[in-house]
Design a protein around this motif. Sequence first.
Motif, short mmCIF file in Angstrom:
data_model
loop_
_atom_site.label_atom_id
_atom_site.label_comp_id
_atom_site.label_asym_id
_atom_site.label_seq_id
_atom_site.Cartn_x
_atom_site.Cartn_y
_atom_site.Cartn_z
N THR A 158 0.83 -1.20 0.00
CA THR A 158 0.00 0.00 0.00
C THR A 158 0.87 1.26 0.00
O THR A 158 0.37 2.35 0.22
CB THR A 158 -0.91 0.02 1.25
OG1 THR A 158 -0.08 -0.03 2.42
CG2 THR A 158 -1.87 -1.16 1.25
N THR A 159 2.15 1.10 -0.25
CA THR A 159 3.09 2.22 -0.18
C THR A 159 3.02 3.07 -1.44
O THR A 159 2.40 2.71 -2.44
CB THR A 159 4.52 1.70 0.00
OG1 THR A 159 4.83 0.84 -1.10
CG2 THR A 159 4.67 0.94 1.32
N LEU A 160 3.70 4.20 -1.40
CA LEU A 160 3.70 5.14 -2.52
C LEU A 160 4.26 4.54 -3.80
O LEU A 160 3.95 5.03 -4.89
CB LEU A 160 4.50 6.39 -2.14
CG LEU A 160 3.85 7.29 -1.10
CD1 LEU A 160 4.81 8.39 -0.66
CD2 LEU A 160 2.57 7.90 -1.64
N LYS A 189 1.45 3.83 -6.15
CA LYS A 189 0.38 4.83 -6.23
C LYS A 189 0.79 5.95 -7.18
O LYS A 189 1.97 6.19 -7.42
CB LYS A 189 0.11 5.42 -4.85
CG LYS A 189 -0.44 4.42 -3.87
CD LYS A 189 -0.74 5.05 -2.54
CE LYS A 189 -1.30 3.99 -1.59
NZ LYS A 189 -1.62 4.53 -0.30
N THR A 190 -0.21 6.62 -7.69
CA THR A 190 0.02 7.83 -8.46
C THR A 190 0.00 8.98 -7.47
O THR A 190 -0.94 9.12 -6.68
CB THR A 190 -1.10 8.00 -9.51
OG1 THR A 190 -1.10 6.85 -10.36
CG2 THR A 190 -0.87 9.24 -10.35
N PHE A 191 1.05 9.77 -7.49
CA PHE A 191 1.14 10.89 -6.55
C PHE A 191 2.04 11.96 -7.15
O PHE A 191 2.79 11.70 -8.09
CB PHE A 191 1.67 10.44 -5.19
CG PHE A 191 3.07 9.87 -5.25
CD1 PHE A 191 4.18 10.68 -4.99
CD2 PHE A 191 3.28 8.53 -5.56
CE1 PHE A 191 5.46 10.15 -5.06
CE2 PHE A 191 4.57 8.00 -5.63
CZ PHE A 191 5.65 8.81 -5.38
#
Length: 160
Positions: A68-70, A73-75
């Motif tokens: 679930t880490t960055l 992810k899109t950030f």
Amino acid sequence: MKKNELFQALNHSRERLLRAIEGLDATHLTQPGAVGIWSVKDVLAHLAMWEAQTVTLLYQVRQGMKPTTLHLKTFDTDQQNAQWYEQAKDRPWEQVWADFQGVRVQTLRRLDAFNEDELSSPTRFPWLGMSLADLVYKWVVQHEEDHAADLETWRQRLEG
């Protein structure tokens, strides 16, 4: 990438970064402007926070979870870095240094729990889009190398 190659790369990037800041006094370590507005202390806090994300990813993968880490992810990288900078900018040097050293111990410990195939197979954890070793190399080794180069350039200007 083989497990021993990853461990060697982690050691090499850390040694390079430490050489870049070796012998600096407290004033230079906390003086803004080493990398953009960041001090050396801020760079180390930044690296520790990103590496802590990787430690969390390694833990989650070892537990059989999709991370679930960055990393997955899109950030907005600049926004994330600015947020972490605000969180850490007033922390004392000693605390940042302890975190910077401590997270590497955790990284090595977490990596050691994986066997060669788990680390080097690009299909073992398909949701990563690369091997676990390549992910660690990208997010930890290359990141540290990039900032070591920044600090080497800053130090040359400083000693100029």
